[in-house]
Design a protein around this motif. Structure first.
Motif, PDB file in Angstrom:
ATOM      1  N   SER A 161     -63.854 -33.277  11.664  1.00 44.34           N
ATOM      2  CA  SER A 161     -63.518 -32.017  12.329  1.00 44.34           C
ATOM      3  C   SER A 161     -62.181 -31.509  11.818  1.00 44.34           C
ATOM      4  CB  SER A 161     -63.445 -32.197  13.849  1.00 44.34           C
ATOM      5  OG  SER A 161     -64.684 -32.615  14.364  1.00 44.34           O
ATOM      6  N   VAL A 162     -62.108 -30.200  11.609  1.00 42.57           N
ATOM      7  CA  VAL A 162     -60.872 -29.533  11.199  1.00 42.57           C
ATOM      8  C   VAL A 162     -60.590 -28.444  12.226  1.00 42.57           C
ATOM      9  CG1 VAL A 162     -59.711 -28.183   9.418  1.00 42.57           C
ATOM     10  CG2 VAL A 162     -61.300 -30.008   8.764  1.00 42.57           C
ATOM     11  N   ASN A 163     -59.385 -28.491  12.813  1.00 44.75           N
ATOM     12  CA  ASN A 163     -59.001 -27.528  13.858  1.00 44.75           C
ATOM     13  C   ASN A 163     -60.005 -27.509  15.009  1.00 44.75           C
ATOM     14  OD1 ASN A 163     -56.721 -26.704  12.389  1.00 44.75           O
ATOM     15  ND2 ASN A 163     -57.915 -25.197  11.236  1.00 44.75           N
TER      16      ASN A 163
ATOM     17  N   ASN B 137     -63.170 -27.903  14.947  1.00 42.63           N
ATOM     18  CA  ASN B 137     -64.523 -27.478  14.600  1.00 42.63           C
ATOM     19  C   ASN B 137     -65.151 -28.469  13.631  1.00 42.63           C
ATOM     20  OD1 ASN B 137     -64.370 -25.017  16.084  1.00 42.63           O
ATOM     21  ND2 ASN B 137     -63.114 -24.167  14.440  1.00 42.63           N
TER      22      ASN B 137
ATOM     23  N   SER C 228     -66.800 -29.890  10.513  1.00 46.19           N
ATOM     24  CA  SER C 228     -66.835 -29.333   9.159  1.00 46.19           C
ATOM     25  C   SER C 228     -67.705 -30.135   8.200  1.00 46.19           C
ATOM     26  CB  SER C 228     -65.416 -29.246   8.583  1.00 46.19           C
ATOM     27  OG  SER C 228     -64.855 -30.544   8.445  1.00 46.19           O
ATOM     28  N   ASP C 229     -67.885 -31.436   8.438  1.00 51.64           N
ATOM     29  CA  ASP C 229     -68.692 -32.255   7.521  1.00 51.64           C
ATOM     30  C   ASP C 229     -69.010 -33.580   8.183  1.00 51.64           C
ATOM     31  OD1 ASP C 229     -70.035 -32.894   5.177  1.00 51.64           O
ATOM     32  OD2 ASP C 229     -68.445 -32.065   3.916  1.00 51.64           O
TER      33      ASP C 229
ATOM     34  N   TYR D 220     -58.839 -37.169   3.651  1.00 52.78           N
ATOM     35  CA  TYR D 220     -58.291 -36.004   4.334  1.00 52.78           C
ATOM     36  C   TYR D 220     -56.923 -36.250   4.958  1.00 52.78           C
ATOM     37  CZ  TYR D 220     -63.094 -34.386   3.850  1.00 52.78           C
ATOM     38  OH  TYR D 220     -64.307 -34.019   3.341  1.00 52.78           O
TER      39      TYR D 220
ATOM     40  N   ALA E 147     -57.526 -33.691   8.960  1.00 56.83           N
ATOM     41  CA  ALA E 147     -58.821 -33.665   9.635  1.00 56.83           C
ATOM     42  C   ALA E 147     -58.917 -34.867  10.572  1.00 56.83           C
ATOM     43  CB  ALA E 147     -59.969 -33.693   8.630  1.00 56.83           C
TER      44      ALA E 147
ATOM     45  N   ARG F 277     -71.879 -26.928  15.830  1.00 58.62           N
ATOM     46  CA  ARG F 277     -71.719 -25.869  14.830  1.00 58.62           C
ATOM     47  C   ARG F 277     -72.562 -24.651  15.174  1.00 58.62           C
ATOM     48  NH1 ARG F 277     -74.427 -25.732   9.040  1.00 58.62           N
ATOM     49  NH2 ARG F 277     -76.024 -24.996  10.473  1.00 58.62           N
TER      50      ARG F 277
END
Length: 584
Positions: free
Chosen positions: A255-257, A259, A261-262, A271, A275, A294
């Protein structure tokens, strides 16, 4: 997304452990490119989700309910006819290719035993779900591919099914690591991660970068720049990767911020602090969570787009008006000089006459009584000029008071808009959006429309959490609910929390006559910080006080309160804590 052949291999083992031998009970097709098979076996009931969508192709067990169309599509009816009652006999994968073939023992219309195959191709925009009969002929597919779309490989009913062309890459599970490493070493001119993808079958860019980073400390190093020790470490990392694939893998969501992400099947190190990685017990839970979050974010963003635009325009308009008002207020700071000029003209009336354009008089307000020049209107008498200065002074004085009130009101409007934007960013359902929309209508931001006929749905309750000490913690979903929670539903000796100088939800600890321990206050503060505009921050200041010290100024916007007797606690927003304490 990193649903590569290697991860598909691990998911295949998870599916075999979960539903091998189970029968297809029901078939659903929620959307054109998604199927859900309800699998039933001895002491087992699982829902298998298969998607051929370009940006979310996948296969895994799901716990989330998906709305189905009122009328099942033709393909869904066909699959129900052919697969319902069929038993899953095996799941096949060629090497680490991104294709799974689910083999079902079924019966034809004559009652003869046959084998039907459901080929699940996870290949980005070329993803597909294909039903194949016992002769290897395509019965039908989610996406029909004719000669106009592909002259190399058509997918149409009655055509012989063929696997996608195999890539000239090495299966890490069936190859000696030293031989594989030597093939990577000859890829000079390539970055290491690109060389890894060119040589190894079934790994995604994120896994290739992770291997490169663990081996060298860099994600963009050239193959020829590797040292001997880095090359030896690369072989060690590849061996560990092979062992991981022979085991069960490590499902991790990145998760980034805040949200998603992958996702990967290894714990990501590349990362650093940019992350957050969350570990899961199985791949189905990870994928289910990833795509649910998502898709929810994208769906809520699309449905709230008009509100975001409205609030952005309102914020820009108010900010522009504030700039103009502040500039006008700055002019009013010189008003005292106008009063002084009037006084000085009156003190020197005997020296002045009508027609003068400038009066040079002694400034009795200065310490040295120096002379000062004052502009005059030659069409007015000296007394009239003095009265004009007094009039301008009174106008500036009134304007300053009025402008100060307007500026304060504008600041409150901007603060309110920021709070609504924060609520919008955290809305997770259409009902929450509807209540925010109604709030904006009540406040005049949206034009009122005639209410739809029929019974209106009840108001959503506050979010509810239970601390580890057993205290109920309530969190408002929108500003109107914040008002109800704080000013009407809570008792005087309940504890109220809110992030300091940051928009966020009102949070209340329901005390019921008891004094909550420090751990509960800290957990409530963490929840308050998470349900605020500071949820992505590090250390967040949260004020807390008793409800009896919280009040609402007359005429204030929803959710806007003042409070006293507060203490401040510094905490980190904690999503996992909020999830763990939800509804206990």
């Amino acid at each position: 997304m990193a649903l590569d052949g290697a991860m598909l291999y691990l998911i295949k083992k998870e599916l075999e452990d979960g539903i091998l031998g189970a029968k297809v009970d029901k078939v659903f097709q929620p959307s054109r490119e998604m199927l859900i098979l309800a699998m039933r076996g001895k002491n087992m009931n699982r829902r298998l989700l298969i998607s051929a969508s370009a940006n979310s192709a996948r296969i895994h067990f799901t716990q989330h309910a998906v709305e189905n169309p009122a009328q099942p599509p033709m393909l869904c009816m066909l699959l129900r006819k052919r697969l319902c009652g069929a038993r899953l006999a095996s799941i096949e994968q060629a090497g680490l290719e991104r294709v799974l073939r689910l083999k079902f023992d079924a019966h034809n219309e004559l009652g003869d035993e046959i084998t039907l195959t459901l080929a699940v191709e996870i290949m980005g925009r070329h993803s597909n779900i294909i039903l194949i009969d016992e002769r290897g002929l395509v019965i039908d597919s989610v996406k029909r591919i004719d000669s106009d779309l592909s002259s190399m490989r058509m997918i149409l009913p009655g055509i012989k099914y063929e696997l996608p062309p195999a890539q000239d890459k090495i299966n890490i599970l069936a190859t000696d690591i030293s031989d594989m490493a030597e093939k990577i070493l000859v890829c000079k001119g390539y970055k290491l991660d690109k060389a890894l993808m060119n040589v190894i079958q079934g790994i995604s860019p994120v896994i290739a970068r992770e291997i490169a980073f663990r081996a060298t400390g860099f994600t963009d190093i050239q193959v020829e720049a590797m040292t001997d020790s880095q090359f030896d470490k690369l072989k060690y990392i590849l061996e560990r990767l092979k062992q991981l694939l022979n085991g069960n893998g490590n499902p991790n969501l990145i998760s980034v911020n805040g949200n998603p992400s992958d996702f990967t099947f290894v714990y990501p190190q590349q990362y650093g602090a940019s992350a957050i990685s969350s570990s899961y017990n199985d791949f189905s839970s990870m994928l289910d969570d990833f795509y649910f979050r998502r898709d929810l974010n994208e769906r809520m963003k699309a449905k709230s787009q008009d509100l975001l635009k409205l609030l952005a325009n309102s914020s820009a308009r108010i900010a522009k008006k504030l700039d103009i008002q502040k500039a006008e207020l700055k002019k009013c700071t010189d008003r005292e000089q106008y009063r002084k000029n009037g006084d000085l003209i009156n003190a020197n009336l005997h020296m002045l006459k009508k027609g003068d354009i400038l009066a040079e008089v002694v400034d009795y307000y200065s310490e040295d009584c120096s002379s000062v020049k004052i502009r005059l209107d030659p069409l007015l008498t000296p007394a009239q000029n003095a009265q004009k200065y007094y009039k301008d002074y009174r106008k500036m004085q009134a304007a300053e008071q009025h402008l100060s009130e307007l500026i304060e009101q504008g600041k409150c409007e901007l603060e309110y808009i920021d709070s609504v934007l924060d609520m919008l960013s955290r809305a997770e359902s259409e009902r929450e959006l509807a209540e925010i929309r109604q709030e904006l209508t009540d406040e005049g931001f949206i034009k009122k429309r005639k209410a739809p006929a029929g019974k209106q749905p009840p108001k959503l309750p506050p979010l509810r959490f239970v601390s580890d000490d057993g205290f109920t913690i309530l969190v408002g979903r929108n500003n109107q609910q914040n008002d109800r929670l704080t000013l009407k539903e809570s008792k005087n000796y309940d504890i109220w929390l809110h992030t300091l100088n940051v928009p966020g939800s009102h949070t209340v600890i329901v005390c019921e006559g008891q004094q909550p321990p420090n751990r509960t206050i800290e957990q409530a503060a963490q929840i308050a910080a998470y349900h605020s505009g500071a949820r992505q921050s590090g250390l967040v200041a949260v004020d807390y006080t008793l409800i009896k010290y919280v009040s609402k100024p007359r005429g204030a916007k929803p959710g806007m309160v003042i409070y006293t007797h507060q203490n401040t606690i510094y905490v980190h927003p904690d999503e996992q804590l909020a999830e763990r304490l939800t509804g206990q």
